[in-house]
Design a protein around this motif. Sequence first.
Motif, short mmCIF file in Angstrom:
data_model
loop_
_atom_site.label_atom_id
_atom_site.label_comp_id
_atom_site.label_asym_id
_atom_site.label_seq_id
_atom_site.Cartn_x
_atom_site.Cartn_y
_atom_site.Cartn_z
N UNK A 1 -7.38 4.85 9.42
CA UNK A 1 -7.82 4.96 10.81
C UNK A 1 -7.03 4.01 11.71
N UNK A 2 -6.44 2.97 11.10
CA UNK A 2 -5.62 2.02 11.85
C UNK A 2 -4.13 2.21 11.59
N UNK A 3 -3.78 2.81 10.46
CA UNK A 3 -2.37 2.98 10.09
C UNK A 3 -2.13 4.44 9.68
N UNK A 4 -1.60 5.23 10.63
CA UNK A 4 -1.44 6.67 10.41
C UNK A 4 -0.47 7.01 9.28
N UNK A 5 0.43 6.09 8.94
CA UNK A 5 1.41 6.36 7.89
C UNK A 5 0.76 6.57 6.53
N UNK A 6 -0.47 6.09 6.35
CA UNK A 6 -1.15 6.27 5.06
C UNK A 6 -1.64 7.71 4.87
N UNK B 1 -0.36 10.98 5.32
CA UNK B 1 0.40 11.93 4.50
C UNK B 1 0.53 11.50 3.05
N UNK B 2 0.56 10.19 2.81
CA UNK B 2 0.64 9.69 1.43
C UNK B 2 -0.66 9.94 0.69
N UNK B 3 -1.78 9.74 1.37
CA UNK B 3 -3.08 10.01 0.74
C UNK B 3 -3.25 11.49 0.43
N UNK B 4 -2.72 12.35 1.29
CA UNK B 4 -2.86 13.79 1.07
C UNK B 4 -2.12 14.25 -0.19
N UNK B 5 -1.17 13.46 -0.65
CA UNK B 5 -0.43 13.81 -1.87
C UNK B 5 -1.07 13.25 -3.13
N UNK B 6 -2.11 12.44 -2.97
CA UNK B 6 -2.73 11.83 -4.12
C UNK B 6 -3.68 12.80 -4.82
N UNK B 7 -3.56 12.93 -6.15
CA UNK B 7 -4.46 13.83 -6.88
C UNK B 7 -5.91 13.34 -6.90
N UNK B 8 -6.11 12.04 -6.63
CA UNK B 8 -7.48 11.49 -6.65
C UNK B 8 -8.27 11.82 -5.39
N UNK B 9 -7.62 12.36 -4.37
CA UNK B 9 -8.32 12.63 -3.11
C UNK B 9 -9.35 13.73 -3.31
N UNK B 10 -10.60 13.45 -2.99
CA UNK B 10 -11.71 14.38 -3.16
C UNK B 10 -12.24 14.82 -1.79
N UNK B 11 -13.04 15.89 -1.74
CA UNK B 11 -13.49 16.42 -0.44
C UNK B 11 -14.10 15.39 0.49
N UNK C 1 0.82 -1.21 0.00
CA UNK C 1 0.00 0.00 0.00
C UNK C 1 0.86 1.27 0.00
N UNK C 2 1.91 1.29 0.79
CA UNK C 2 2.76 2.49 0.82
C UNK C 2 3.49 2.67 -0.52
N UNK C 3 3.94 1.56 -1.11
CA UNK C 3 4.58 1.64 -2.43
C UNK C 3 3.61 2.19 -3.46
N UNK D 1 -13.70 12.14 0.77
CA UNK D 1 -12.68 11.25 1.35
C UNK D 1 -11.75 12.04 2.28
N UNK D 2 -11.39 13.25 1.88
CA UNK D 2 -10.48 14.06 2.70
C UNK D 2 -11.11 14.42 4.04
N UNK D 3 -12.40 14.73 4.03
CA UNK D 3 -13.07 15.08 5.28
C UNK D 3 -13.17 13.86 6.22
N UNK D 4 -13.25 12.68 5.65
CA UNK D 4 -13.20 11.46 6.48
C UNK D 4 -11.78 11.25 7.00
N UNK D 5 -10.82 11.53 6.15
CA UNK D 5 -9.42 11.34 6.52
C UNK D 5 -9.01 12.24 7.69
N UNK D 6 -9.68 13.39 7.79
CA UNK D 6 -9.38 14.35 8.87
C UNK D 6 -9.33 13.68 10.23
N UNK D 7 -10.27 12.78 10.49
CA UNK D 7 -10.39 12.18 11.82
C UNK D 7 -9.24 11.23 12.14
N UNK D 8 -8.51 10.78 11.12
CA UNK D 8 -7.37 9.89 11.33
C UNK D 8 -6.04 10.64 11.30
N UNK D 9 -6.09 11.95 11.01
CA UNK D 9 -4.86 12.72 10.76
C UNK D 9 -4.31 13.36 12.03
#
Length: 367
Positions: A168-173, A175-185, A144-146, A187-195
């Motif tokens: 939500x279980x692996x915080x290392x994902x 910052x990598x997700x935040x760099x993805x161009x596919x991230x949409x509002x 997944x990280x690769x 998903x990002x707003x859900x990601x907030x709670x794990x960040x």
Amino acid sequence: MAYPETIDLQPQQALSGRTRTVIARRLADIVCLPSSRIGPQERWIVGDLLHEILKYSDTTLRRRVAVRLAEIADAPSGLVRSLAIDTFEVAEPLLQNSETLTDFDLLEIIKAGNLEHRIAIAKRDRVSEVVTATLVSGGEYNVLTTLLKNHGAHLAPPTIDHLVAAASEEAAYVPLLLKRPELRPRAAMRLFWSARHAERLQILERFGVDRTLMIEAVDDVFAMAARETDPDPLVVRALVFVDRRQRDREAMARSPYGTLENVFDKMAREGATPELLDAASQIASISRPLLARMFDDPGGEALSVLVKATGADRVYLSQLWRALGRSETLPSFNEAMIVHDSLSVERAQTILRYWDWANLGKGMRRG
């Protein structure tokens, strides 16, 4: 020379003798000829013969052929597929570079190969949405990280959702997700709670837009909806999202506390009781589950959004902090203040409304 009816060897068992090495090289030379020199039928036939020899050859010879075939776009597909699912030492050049491998081939290799095979596939210059979805479904951290670091990998919205849930279980994902161009509002707003704090600031900055264009576009619709005796619930839901006012005036008139500030004051003295949470939820025009999620969150950024979006002074962030029994000397309190001071009311309202509108205030835990 008589044609042998049987071969008393197991696949990949015997060492490659000099004669076998020579014939394998010669056949590989033919397979690798340009299309102007060899037709597809002949290439496939030679490929079948070479495949048979390689099954009974050692790793060194198989890898040598795999390296050559990795550069040939129209190499015999069956031969390439068999070498790509071989031991990783043999398969590596093909997994990384071969254009002959189809998505179907890659899916088979993901299933039958080992972790090294899957990591190599995740590194390919182009990885389709179908292949990335299958790789992600395995939940392997290194894969997944690769994949997230590879901008040649294409992630479909359901795959992004899967990764956001995994974050939500692996915080290392995160910052990598935040760099993805596919991230949409959404998903990002859900990601907030794990960040973490710095990542939350990025999300709020990137996705906390104002709603000026929306407000201007539907300004006259508010009056139209108000005149209807049986308003469309979908229209009402959309207008609540767009509305300039965060506080519900009718709720304030009904409430024994009157204003949101009075509710916050009482919370500071008595704690966030269910009754006070209900009152705050009604006056602030947000759902009770979202408000509970904000109070349960170990950081203070979500509470900052609430205070700013409702137009309350920053002193009420301190009130809520005390209501939760937290010390203002904690780093998280300073982080909450930073969020409060960096957000405009309009942007904070967009975030708060989006959390509520998309039901994103529950079910997530910060890592």
